[in-house]
Write an enzyme that holds these catalytic residues in place. Structure first.
Site, PDB file in Angstrom:
ATOM      1  N   ASP A 152       0.796  -1.103  -0.002  1.00 43.90           N
ATOM      2  CA  ASP A 152      -0.055   0.048  -0.098  1.00 43.90           C
ATOM      3  C   ASP A 152       0.918   1.264   0.101  1.00 43.90           C
ATOM      4  O   ASP A 152       1.860   1.292   0.535  1.00 43.90           O
ATOM      5  CB  ASP A 152      -0.832   0.192   1.464  1.00 43.90           C
ATOM      6  CG  ASP A 152      -1.713   1.249   1.538  1.00 43.90           C
ATOM      7  OD1 ASP A 152      -2.105   1.586   0.536  1.00 43.90           O
ATOM      8  OD2 ASP A 152      -1.683   1.856   2.365  1.00 43.90           O
ATOM      9  N   ASP A 349      -1.907  -0.641   5.999  1.00 47.35           N
ATOM     10  CA  ASP A 349      -2.302   0.105   7.303  1.00 47.35           C
ATOM     11  C   ASP A 349      -3.570   0.270   7.471  1.00 47.35           C
ATOM     12  O   ASP A 349      -4.128   0.632   8.537  1.00 47.35           O
ATOM     13  CB  ASP A 349      -1.299   1.221   7.623  1.00 47.35           C
ATOM     14  CG  ASP A 349      -1.703   2.372   6.497  1.00 47.35           C
ATOM     15  OD1 ASP A 349      -2.064   2.080   5.636  1.00 47.35           O
ATOM     16  OD2 ASP A 349      -1.620   3.616   7.130  1.00 47.35           O
ATOM     17  N   ASP A 353      -7.059  -1.839   3.499  1.00 49.69           N
ATOM     18  CA  ASP A 353      -6.060  -3.087   3.255  1.00 49.69           C
ATOM     19  C   ASP A 353      -6.557  -4.412   3.837  1.00 49.69           C
ATOM     20  O   ASP A 353      -5.731  -5.367   3.640  1.00 49.69           O
ATOM     21  CB  ASP A 353      -4.916  -2.537   3.991  1.00 49.69           C
ATOM     22  CG  ASP A 353      -4.250  -1.192   3.137  1.00 49.69           C
ATOM     23  OD1 ASP A 353      -4.417  -1.090   1.880  1.00 49.69           O
ATOM     24  OD2 ASP A 353      -3.640  -0.231   3.716  1.00 49.69           O
TER      25      ASP A 353
END
Length: 463
Positions: A152, A349, A353
């Site tokens: 990410d 995080d 996700d």
């Protein structure tokens, strides 16, 4: 709208009539009327949690290697013991019983029972000391097959908060004056862009005086009076619509780098511009280069716009990235990689996700992330340092090596010891006493313990 609570992206998202808004997002300015289309189980967060649960349930459980070896050792020892008993029976019942008992004693799987748990215990302790919380032991075993690490962007590779990257005053105004006026106008605002300007002013010891008559301009910026003069902070679209000229080339240059560009306006005169954007984490470049050295392909996944994603990818040396993604998009991308036979680590995080972390072969959560992301992960980076992913891979590599060594020490010696206990060398006078067999068995356990304790934190940086 600021949707960072759910999407993890720090940039504000413009909403028009008819657009969907996510529960948990905040309205930065203006008045917003919304129609509730889903509550409870039909809400966005509930849907994300369902995806997490489904992905977790789809995971297969790795078979315990030590248990498998112990099972075959039992059958081997039992078979050899019975054969030895009948082979030695002509020599007397006592002798046959002694030989059979020696075989059973020397094949006792005590060492096997300790072989894996000792290494795992040692490994997880070392991991915790180095900022790695291993929540799922299978992640260590699965790491040796990893081919891709999907990352990410916001909060993982970048800090996830805005900073002032450039102050560009026009002629007749200096940088300090530009910043002080910007900070005065933004002094009472909670907008992420405003907070970045305030932070920058404080860092440069500029006294921030709150502007008078402050007022939000929906979709544009803010206006107010500073030292008796009216100013506005506006975006480029406002200037274009008003026919006010500005340095478009410079603004476009900073926007292409993923920045949000705002302008200080006095009447119809542009006083200067400020470029604000997310910053790359210190360890991000080291992580990417380290993955390349290990033959692992890093891939960036982000809900941010393609231009900002491309800029970050270029800075980090990434050749693969996917932008403009929703939570289920990330999960689908992971499924696509896995369908091609790849083993995938997902690092993230945010709430968005969580499904991806659960669906990946190994999910790694940033310690500063959301609870739902951490709960979905197999490994947590306590220090929120991207480079700790490399430490996890190194720790997993040496841990797997120790596991294999201990399996050999715990069971491999039986290849020699069991035939000896059965008396295959009796023709040259070598017959093991049960007490000797017990000593050999105990020795294998001691070796397994010593080998496991040989796993140290220093070694994970030298693998």
């Amino acid at each position: 709208m600021n949707e960072a609570l759910v999407t993890g992206e720090s940039a504000a998202v413009t909403k028009n009539v008819g657009d969907k808004v996510i529960g948990g997002a905040t309205n930065n300015n203006g008045t917003l009327t919304v129609k509730i289309s889903g509550t409870g189980d039909s809400g966005y967060l509930s849907q994300v949690m369902k995806m997490v649960q489904n992905a977790q349930q789809a995971k297969s459980k790795a078979e315990d290697k030590a248990g498998l070896v112990a099972k075959y050792l039992f059958y081997a020892a039992f078979g050899v013991g019975i054969i030895a008993f009948f082979a030695w029976l002509p020599q007397g019942l006592a002798t046959a019983m002694t030989i059979m008992v020696t075989v059973f004693v020397i094949a006792c799987p005590h060492a096997l029972g300790l072989a894996i748990p000792l290494v795992v215990s040692r490994s997880t302790t070392i991991g915790a000391q180095n900022g790695l919380l291993v929540r799922n032991r299978q992640a260590i075993e699965a790491s040796q097959h990893v081919s891709h690490v999907l990352l990410d962007k916001t909060g993982t590779l970048t800090e996830g908060k805005f900073t002032v990257n450039a102050l560009i005053p026009n002629d007749g105004i200096d940088e300090t004056t530009l910043l002080s006026r910007l900070a005065a106008l933004e002094n009472n605002s909670t907008h992420p862009l405003a907070q970045a300007i305030i932070t920058e002013a404080q860092a440069k010891d500029i006294e921030v005086v709150a502007a008078e008559k402050s007022q939000n301009i929906p979709g544009v910026g803010i206006s107010g009076n500073v030292d008796g003069t009216d100013y506005k902070i506006v975006n480029g679209n406002y200037l274009t619509k008003q026919g006010i000229g500005f340095d478009e080339a410079t603004a476009d240059k900073w926007a292409a780098k993923g920045n949000s560009v705002s302008f200080l306006l006095q009447g119809t005169q542009v006083q200067g511009m400020v470029a604000e954007g997310d910053t790359i984490k210190a360890g991000a470049k080291e992580l990417i280069s380290g993955l390349h050295r290990r033959g692992i392909t890093p891939v960036m996944l982000t809900g941010d716009n393609p231009k900002a994603a491309e800029h970050v990818a270029n800075l980090l040396g990434l050749t693969e990235f996917h932008a403009g993604l929703l939570p289920d998009d990330k999960q689908k991308i992971i499924a696509d990689y896995q369908a091609k036979g790849n083993h995938v680590i997902m690092v993230g995080d945010g709430v968005n996700d969580a499904p991806s972390l659960a669906a990946a072969d190994i999910g790694i959560a940033i310690g500063a992330g959301t609870d739902v992301a951490i709960d979905s992960a197999d490994v947590v980076l306590v220090k929120s340092e991207p480079r700790d992913i490399l430490h996890f891979l190194d720790l997993a590599k040496i841990t797997n090596r120790k596991m294999v060594q201990n399996l050999w020490w715990g069971a491999g010696y039986n290849i020699v010891a069991i035939p000896l206990a059965a008396g295959v060398l009796s023709f040259i006078g070598i017959i093991l006493d049960p007490a000797v067999g017990a000593a050999v068995m105990a020795m294998s356990t001691i070796i397994v313990v010593i080998n496991a304790m040989g796993l140290t934190g220093e070694k994970i940086k030298n693998v």
